[in-house]
Design an enzyme around this catalytic site. Structure first.
Site, PDB file in Angstrom:
ATOM      1  N   SER A 149     -35.455  -7.156 -15.299  1.00  0.00           N
ATOM      2  CA  SER A 149     -35.621  -5.717 -15.111  1.00  0.00           C
ATOM      3  C   SER A 149     -35.173  -4.920 -16.335  1.00  0.00           C
ATOM      4  O   SER A 149     -34.149  -5.210 -16.950  1.00  0.00           O
ATOM      5  CB  SER A 149     -34.808  -5.281 -13.896  1.00  0.00           C
ATOM      6  OG  SER A 149     -34.928  -3.889 -13.719  1.00  0.00           O
ATOM      7  N   LYS A 198     -38.637  -2.340 -13.845  1.00  0.00           N
ATOM      8  CA  LYS A 198     -37.519  -1.478 -14.251  1.00  0.00           C
ATOM      9  C   LYS A 198     -36.825  -0.907 -13.012  1.00  0.00           C
ATOM     10  O   LYS A 198     -37.485  -0.590 -12.020  1.00  0.00           O
ATOM     11  CB  LYS A 198     -38.087  -0.349 -15.125  1.00  0.00           C
ATOM     12  CG  LYS A 198     -37.100   0.736 -15.505  1.00  0.00           C
ATOM     13  CD  LYS A 198     -36.090   0.253 -16.500  1.00  0.00           C
ATOM     14  CE  LYS A 198     -34.973   1.266 -16.723  1.00  0.00           C
ATOM     15  NZ  LYS A 198     -33.743   0.628 -17.224  1.00  0.00           N
ATOM     16  N   GLY A 216     -29.105   3.865 -19.106  1.00  0.00           N
ATOM     17  CA  GLY A 216     -28.683   4.638 -17.940  1.00  0.00           C
ATOM     18  C   GLY A 216     -29.769   4.785 -16.900  1.00  0.00           C
ATOM     19  O   GLY A 216     -29.839   5.784 -16.187  1.00  0.00           O
ATOM     20  N   LEU A 217     -30.622   3.765 -16.815  1.00  0.00           N
ATOM     21  CA  LEU A 217     -31.615   3.688 -15.748  1.00  0.00           C
ATOM     22  C   LEU A 217     -32.557   4.886 -15.687  1.00  0.00           C
ATOM     23  O   LEU A 217     -32.670   5.579 -14.682  1.00  0.00           O
ATOM     24  CB  LEU A 217     -30.930   3.429 -14.393  1.00  0.00           C
ATOM     25  CG  LEU A 217     -30.199   2.080 -14.349  1.00  0.00           C
ATOM     26  CD1 LEU A 217     -29.326   1.989 -13.119  1.00  0.00           C
ATOM     27  CD2 LEU A 217     -31.161   0.923 -14.405  1.00  0.00           C
ATOM     28  N   ASN A 244     -36.567  -3.841  -8.594  1.00  0.00           N
ATOM     29  CA  ASN A 244     -35.137  -3.695  -8.893  1.00  0.00           C
ATOM     30  C   ASN A 244     -34.699  -2.328  -8.357  1.00  0.00           C
ATOM     31  O   ASN A 244     -35.194  -1.296  -8.783  1.00  0.00           O
ATOM     32  CB  ASN A 244     -34.959  -3.804 -10.417  1.00  0.00           C
ATOM     33  CG  ASN A 244     -33.527  -3.762 -10.877  1.00  0.00           C
ATOM     34  OD1 ASN A 244     -32.997  -2.698 -11.174  1.00  0.00           O
ATOM     35  ND2 ASN A 244     -32.882  -4.901 -10.969  1.00  0.00           N
ATOM     36  N   CYS A 262     -25.146  -2.300 -12.864  1.00  0.00           N
ATOM     37  CA  CYS A 262     -25.449  -1.652 -14.139  1.00  0.00           C
ATOM     38  C   CYS A 262     -24.187  -1.020 -14.714  1.00  0.00           C
ATOM     39  O   CYS A 262     -23.545  -0.197 -14.047  1.00  0.00           O
ATOM     40  CB  CYS A 262     -26.526  -0.585 -13.967  1.00  0.00           C
ATOM     41  SG  CYS A 262     -26.905   0.202 -15.544  1.00  0.00           S
ATOM     42  N   GLY A 321     -29.622 -14.243 -18.985  1.00  0.00           N
ATOM     43  CA  GLY A 321     -28.702 -13.989 -20.093  1.00  0.00           C
ATOM     44  C   GLY A 321     -29.087 -14.740 -21.349  1.00  0.00           C
ATOM     45  O   GLY A 321     -28.903 -15.955 -21.423  1.00  0.00           O
ATOM     46  N   THR A 330     -34.028  -9.476 -23.072  1.00  0.00           N
ATOM     47  CA  THR A 330     -34.067  -8.949 -24.444  1.00  0.00           C
ATOM     48  C   THR A 330     -35.123  -9.638 -25.323  1.00  0.00           C
ATOM     49  O   THR A 330     -35.710  -9.004 -26.204  1.00  0.00           O
ATOM     50  CB  THR A 330     -32.660  -9.097 -25.074  1.00  0.00           C
ATOM     51  OG1 THR A 330     -31.744  -8.382 -24.238  1.00  0.00           O
ATOM     52  CG2 THR A 330     -32.584  -8.533 -26.466  1.00  0.00           C
TER      53      THR A 330
HETATM   54  C1  FMN Z   1     -32.836  -2.024 -22.426  1.00  0.00           C
HETATM   55  C2  FMN Z   1     -32.381  -2.730 -21.167  1.00  0.00           C
HETATM   56  C3  FMN Z   1     -32.610  -2.125 -19.937  1.00  0.00           C
HETATM   57  C4  FMN Z   1     -32.179  -2.760 -18.761  1.00  0.00           C
HETATM   58  N1  FMN Z   1     -32.443  -2.172 -17.541  1.00  0.00           N
HETATM   59  C5  FMN Z   1     -32.085  -2.812 -16.402  1.00  0.00           C
HETATM   60  C6  FMN Z   1     -32.429  -2.276 -15.119  1.00  0.00           C
HETATM   61  O1  FMN Z   1     -33.115  -1.257 -14.991  1.00  0.00           O
HETATM   62  N2  FMN Z   1     -31.984  -2.940 -14.010  1.00  0.00           N
HETATM   63  C7  FMN Z   1     -31.263  -4.108 -14.109  1.00  0.00           C
HETATM   64  O2  FMN Z   1     -30.883  -4.681 -13.071  1.00  0.00           O
HETATM   65  N3  FMN Z   1     -30.973  -4.658 -15.303  1.00  0.00           N
HETATM   66  C8  FMN Z   1     -31.368  -4.049 -16.434  1.00  0.00           C
HETATM   67  N4  FMN Z   1     -31.090  -4.628 -17.649  1.00  0.00           N
HETATM   68  C9  FMN Z   1     -30.385  -5.941 -17.700  1.00  0.00           C
HETATM   69  C10 FMN Z   1     -31.381  -7.093 -17.860  1.00  0.00           C
HETATM   70  O3  FMN Z   1     -32.268  -7.165 -16.754  1.00  0.00           O
HETATM   71  C11 FMN Z   1     -30.631  -8.443 -17.994  1.00  0.00           C
HETATM   72  O4  FMN Z   1     -29.840  -8.657 -16.857  1.00  0.00           O
HETATM   73  C12 FMN Z   1     -29.733  -8.464 -19.249  1.00  0.00           C
HETATM   74  O5  FMN Z   1     -30.370  -7.825 -20.334  1.00  0.00           O
HETATM   75  C13 FMN Z   1     -29.357  -9.894 -19.658  1.00  0.00           C
HETATM   76  O6  FMN Z   1     -30.489 -10.670 -19.954  1.00  0.00           O
HETATM   77  P1  FMN Z   1     -31.015 -10.888 -21.495  1.00  0.00           P
HETATM   78  O7  FMN Z   1     -29.840 -11.332 -22.299  1.00  0.00           O
HETATM   79  O8  FMN Z   1     -32.107 -11.888 -21.376  1.00  0.00           O
HETATM   80  O9  FMN Z   1     -31.525  -9.545 -21.961  1.00  0.00           O
HETATM   81  C14 FMN Z   1     -31.503  -4.014 -18.832  1.00  0.00           C
HETATM   82  C15 FMN Z   1     -31.296  -4.614 -20.093  1.00  0.00           C
HETATM   83  C16 FMN Z   1     -31.724  -3.991 -21.250  1.00  0.00           C
HETATM   84  C17 FMN Z   1     -31.494  -4.675 -22.577  1.00  0.00           C
END
Ligand code: FMN
Length: 312
Positions: free
Chosen positions: A21, A45, A72-73, A99, A130, A243, A266
């Site tokens: 997400s 998202k 900040g969502l 989500n 979050c 992660g 990411t």
């Molecule tokens: C720019 C950005 C926006 C994110 N927005 C959300 C979100 O809306 N809801 C959520 O549960 N996690 C959100 N996350 C967290 C990711 O879903 C994920 O849990 C976190 O980035 C770790 O995974 P990664 O290392 O593969 O990025 C966001 C992460 C990033 C980088």
């Protein structure tokens, strides 16, 4: 060709690769790069009931092997999501997971209630983790009681499966996962981002307007992997690993640690085709290792006997 499907009990995925997400828009934005029907699922998202602007900029900073965000969502709210996004998204043969966010427990309930007529939604992922909503990073997933309360309430108000998304910003993540399980969560996903910060040494001010942000990307993978392993050994509901997954090898590490599926975050910002490339890497691995069904490798970590004599 190996069978890459995984069965979460409440949902069968054609492969274990899901978009994380917030890193994949609402899915449709990635359709020029990825055949969405080839993914295990799309996690959109985070959705609040109403539209939100998110935090003021700057809200993204690159760090060594990672990304700090304090978005900040930001989002379009449930009404536009169901009118504009879902009609496009449901054309794809993949699981759609929403989500869900909220300023209050009631807001989580109002989101799932509004979406109850949408049959194409396979499950909800409850974003109770979050770090960017309150400035000090507080969120329900930091405490077993608030986790229980919110999961229990949402579960009572929907017939759809619930995946509770956990925070890594705790001492004992397994304790929180057990609370979610006890409250009726159908699965847990972990981790959300790690609370972090960066400082501009010229101005001596924080690089993010919000001061703190959530760290994601390769930098967090070893810690997230350890947490997924601990949780997979504590609960009896499915665990979804998240992660720093950048490659098929990273995804496989999570599966071997006990995750039934994984989310790629990411990495989508570096290569928008990465999710599908990871699916292909899993196919190649299975072929090379003569694995007929990817589920065979879930939780197969081999631990040798520790010799503590003369250990440093
Ligand atoms: C720019 C950005 C926006 C994110 N927005 C959300 C979100 O809306 N809801 C959520 O549960 N996690 C959100 N996350 C967290 C990711 O879903 C994920 O849990 C976190 O980035 C770790 O995974 P990664 O290392 O593969 O990025 C966001 C992460 C990033 C980088």
């Amino acid at each position: 060709m190996a069978d890459l499907s995984v069965d979460l009990g409440f949902l069968k995925l054609k492969n274990p690769i899901l978009s994380a997400s917030g890193t994949f828009g609402y899915g449709v934005e990635f359709s020029p790069f990825v055949d969405l029907s080839k993914l295990g699922g799309i996690i959109v998202k985070g959705l609040y009931f109403s539209a939100r602007e998110g935090n003021p900029p700057p809200r993204l900073v690159e760090t060594a092997s990672g990304l700090l965000n304090s978005i900040g969502l930001q989002g379009i709210g449930v009404k536009r999501f169901s009118e504009e996004i879902l009609p496009q998204l449901k054309k794809y043969q993949t699981a759609i997971i929403v989500n869900v966010c909220g300023e209050s427990e009631e807001e989580y309930v109002s989101v799932v209630d509004f979406l109850k007529k949408e049959e194409c939604i396979s499950a909800y992922e409850l974003n109770i983790s979050c770090p960017n909503i309150k400035r000090d990073g507080q969120c329900p997933a930091l405490h077993p009681d608030s986790t229980f309360s919110i999961v229990n309430l949402v579960k009572k108000n929907t017939s759809k499966p619930i995946i509770t998304k956990l925070s890594p910003n705790v001492t004992d993540v397994a304790e929180i996962a057990l609370s979610a399980q006890e409250a009726g969560s159908d699965a847990v996903s972990l981790v959300n981002t790690f609370l972090g910060m960066a400082i501009d040494v010229e101005t001596k001010s924080p690089e993010l307007a919000n001061i703190f942000g959530g760290l994601s990307g390769p930098a967090i993978k070893p810690i997230a992997l350890r947490m997924v392993y601990q949780v997979a050994n504590a609960v009896n509901i499915p665990v979804i690993g998240i992660g720093g997954i950048m490659s098929g090898k990273d995804a496989l590490e999570y599966l071997i640690a006990g995750a039934k599926a994984v989310e790629v975050g990411t990495a989508n910002f570096i290569d928008p085709e990465i999710t599908l490339k990871i699916v292909r890497e899993l196919e190649n691995y299975c072929q090379r290792e003569e694995i007929h069904k990817i589920e065979e490798i879930i939780g197969t970590l081999k631990i040798g006997t520790l010799k503590l004599d003369n250990a440093g």
